[in-house]
Design a protein around this motif. Sequence first.
Motif, short mmCIF file in Angstrom:
data_model
loop_
_atom_site.label_atom_id
_atom_site.label_comp_id
_atom_site.label_asym_id
_atom_site.label_seq_id
_atom_site.Cartn_x
_atom_site.Cartn_y
_atom_site.Cartn_z
N ASN A 58 38.31 12.72 46.44
CA ASN A 58 37.73 11.43 46.82
C ASN A 58 36.36 11.58 47.48
O ASN A 58 35.55 10.65 47.45
CB ASN A 58 38.69 10.67 47.73
CG ASN A 58 39.88 10.15 46.93
OD1 ASN A 58 39.75 9.83 45.75
ND2 ASN A 58 41.06 10.11 47.55
N LYS A 116 33.45 9.34 46.10
CA LYS A 116 32.65 8.50 46.98
C LYS A 116 31.16 8.78 46.81
O LYS A 116 30.33 7.85 46.80
CB LYS A 116 33.08 8.74 48.44
CG LYS A 116 32.30 7.93 49.47
CD LYS A 116 32.54 6.43 49.33
CE LYS A 116 31.87 5.64 50.44
NZ LYS A 116 32.04 4.19 50.27
N GLU A 129 28.49 5.88 45.83
CA GLU A 129 27.33 5.58 46.69
C GLU A 129 26.02 5.71 45.90
O GLU A 129 25.11 4.88 46.05
CB GLU A 129 27.31 6.51 47.90
CG GLU A 129 28.32 6.12 48.97
CD GLU A 129 28.32 7.06 50.16
OE1 GLU A 129 27.82 8.20 50.03
OE2 GLU A 129 28.83 6.65 51.22
N ARG A 132 45.80 6.56 51.62
CA ARG A 132 45.17 6.91 52.91
C ARG A 132 43.82 7.59 52.70
O ARG A 132 42.83 7.28 53.35
CB ARG A 132 46.13 7.86 53.67
CG ARG A 132 45.76 8.21 55.09
CD ARG A 132 45.00 9.50 55.30
NE ARG A 132 45.30 10.58 54.43
CZ ARG A 132 44.39 11.47 54.04
NH1 ARG A 132 43.14 11.37 54.42
NH2 ARG A 132 44.71 12.45 53.23
N ASN A 183 41.19 5.12 51.59
CA ASN A 183 40.76 4.31 52.74
C ASN A 183 39.83 5.10 53.66
O ASN A 183 38.86 4.57 54.19
CB ASN A 183 41.98 3.81 53.53
CG ASN A 183 42.69 2.68 52.80
OD1 ASN A 183 42.05 1.88 52.13
ND2 ASN A 183 44.00 2.61 52.93
N GLN A 184 40.15 6.39 53.85
CA GLN A 184 39.34 7.24 54.72
C GLN A 184 37.90 7.31 54.23
O GLN A 184 36.96 7.33 55.03
CB GLN A 184 39.95 8.64 54.78
CG GLN A 184 39.23 9.57 55.75
CD GLN A 184 39.91 10.93 55.83
OE1 GLN A 184 41.12 11.01 55.98
NE2 GLN A 184 39.13 12.00 55.73
N PHE A 185 37.73 7.34 52.90
CA PHE A 185 36.38 7.40 52.32
C PHE A 185 35.82 6.01 52.01
O PHE A 185 34.81 5.88 51.32
CB PHE A 185 36.39 8.27 51.05
CG PHE A 185 36.53 9.74 51.35
CD1 PHE A 185 35.43 10.49 51.72
CD2 PHE A 185 37.76 10.36 51.29
CE1 PHE A 185 35.55 11.84 52.02
CE2 PHE A 185 37.91 11.71 51.59
CZ PHE A 185 36.80 12.46 51.96
N GLN A 186 36.52 4.98 52.53
CA GLN A 186 36.09 3.58 52.37
C GLN A 186 35.89 3.21 50.89
O GLN A 186 34.90 2.59 50.51
CB GLN A 186 34.81 3.33 53.18
CG GLN A 186 35.04 3.52 54.68
CD GLN A 186 33.76 3.38 55.48
OE1 GLN A 186 32.74 3.93 55.11
NE2 GLN A 186 33.81 2.64 56.58
N ILE A 187 36.86 3.64 50.09
CA ILE A 187 36.88 3.28 48.67
C ILE A 187 37.93 2.18 48.50
O ILE A 187 39.07 2.34 48.93
CB ILE A 187 37.25 4.50 47.79
CG1 ILE A 187 36.23 5.64 47.98
CG2 ILE A 187 37.34 4.10 46.32
CD1 ILE A 187 36.65 6.97 47.37
N ALA A 188 37.52 1.06 47.89
CA ALA A 188 38.45 -0.06 47.69
C ALA A 188 39.61 0.38 46.79
O ALA A 188 39.39 0.87 45.68
CB ALA A 188 37.72 -1.23 47.06
N SER A 222 47.04 -3.70 50.91
CA SER A 222 46.02 -4.75 51.03
C SER A 222 46.32 -5.94 50.12
O SER A 222 46.87 -5.78 49.02
CB SER A 222 44.65 -4.19 50.68
OG SER A 222 44.32 -3.14 51.56
#
Length: 682
Positions: A442, A446, A450, A513, A516-521, A553
């Motif tokens: 991930n 990510k 980006e 998890r 989410n940690q890497f702020q990926i939807a 979510s």
Amino acid sequence: MSREAPPEEEAPGGGEGEGGGGERQGDGGCYLALCARPVHFEKANAVNCVFFDEANKQVFAVRSGGATGVVVKGLEDKTPISFRMEDKGEVKCIKFSLGNKILAVQRTLKNVDFLNFIPDSHQLEYTQECKTKNANILGFCWTSSTEIVFITDQGIEFYQVVLPEKRNLKLLKNQSINVNWYMYCPESSVILLSTTVLGNVLQPFYFKSGTMSKLSKFEIELPAAPKSSKLSLSERDIALATIYGQLYVLYLRHHSRTSNSTGAEVVLYHLPREGACKKTHILKLNRTGKFALNVVDNLVVVHHQDTETSVIFDIKLKGEFDGLTTIHQFVLPPRSIQPYQIPVAGPAAVTSQAPVPCKLYSSSWIVFQPDIIISASEGYLWNLQVKLEPVVNLLPDKGRLMDFLLQRKECKMVILAVCSQMLSEPGRGSLSVIATVFDKLNHEYKKYLEAEQSYTLVVEGGQSRSNVLLKRPVRTQAVIDQSDMYTHVLSVFTEKKEAPHKFTIAVLMEYIRSLNQFQIAVQHYLYELVIKTLVQHNLFYMLHQFLQYHVLSDSKPLACLLLSLESIYPPAHQLSLDMLKRLSTANDEIVEVLLSKHHVLAALRFIRGIGGHDSISARKFLDAAKQAEDDMLFYTIFRFFEQRNQRLRGNPSFTPGEHCEEHVTFFKQVFGEQALMKPTTF
């Protein structure tokens, strides 16, 4: 092989370390192979001379100085180029310009002959003498389709063939410098010159679009102070290659027997376009003897002739940093190149013979950068290739394995196979190892997202015109996205039902998890997989908690899935409605989503729950029920609307305005006319 230790430095019986002592390693887990379709050319002999052009990656077989034919073959060439030329003496060097339009041939130490291969042009040779008096030409390099560099023992001369049809060259620039030998890296258009008496001061030049730039010169540290003032650095011990997009000079340093070192090493000097050249990496070989270097898929491959094995180094992997340089050990244990069979050429009757095994690590092998191996005695040119599948079993540390695989070109399917393997018996990994692997994947995912987002913002902001260098990010095979993991790993893993359900759910939640940690939807289908797994094992209390504490979510597809679970878990209906309210979803949209997923009964229950069932379109529901190809479902929906018609209008029949005639006909065909509801009179 082409690079060996000077006689006084070569230790008898190979070096120390794994695979030393002249012992051949087994072929099990060979991670290097020669390409399946090599270039086959006429073997070198008394009348046939063989040359290799590193820029075009072409082999020239020149018979009798070209009088009886020249055959040019390349790895990318569909058809070989064949021609004849006048025998004007021994050919020292022969190369095509980029694009094969002009041929250059060196026969003497003073000049180079040219021949145009342009349609409708004269096949007349023209000649260019080197400008420097008393200089001898060591060789030449084409840097473009019309630009050529002569390297002499007194410097370099940069020429342009202005108009090939005019058959003359223009000197663009020259530089005087004493030269022992030279090396060319076509990928970066850099020529490296060995200067000074010892030969260890290297002067690079960079060529681009008719310009020649002098880069910073640098000194190669010799292993010991030379005993005499004679050439101490041989071109056999130097390679020039691009690794991870950066240009490096690779120096094979042989240690003398008196030193405390356990063997030779490869020293990497980073050669930037601007600034000083610095020593950055040392690759420990732990052995002595004859070596050859290749670079394949950004890996430095070191072949050892005595033991007939090779090792690989990855400078991106973590090494031991001493404050100036990073010291690396080889990534995998030494292994031989995979055995290779040479097919027997000739008529069909003859080719039925068994193929002949190729002599690997032959003394007649010559290596060229980055990945070329040529056997002039057998008449073959190969690409060296890295095989990733055997690496999986040779590198047990899954974190390091992922670091290694993520840098390789063809890594995707191997990475997905490793992920599947670590979730299955017998090689099931611990959750902490699985979490490490997910995080590494991930992290790459990510980085790509980006880069893509930044590119989109620039393009939408209209800044792309001013930024000429802007390029869309390339999606490499290291980008393993959620659909890859879902399709190839997680859905297969949950369907197998081999693992305990607690482990299965823990793995799915670990992947979520990490995202989410890497702020990926997180995509809804991953949440759906969690819910389906929980439902299969009747873990409704856990499902309730996951939803209550927003571990899963909110999304419309998830809400629809919950609605469809009402029959087996009644609270799912309310959980679903709460989710849809949080999403501020319009009721008709919810119905549309449910119908599109063929949850017809769930859609009907939902619409009844909000009191809208008297105004909904019967046809829309009947269409969806028919598409589901479930007769009993169709019967239930049809009967519901008959009852509604009876309640609202006193007659179960459909009005012409509802356009349900085809559904009435279908109902009669399947269940018979007698099954239609009769009007009820009071």
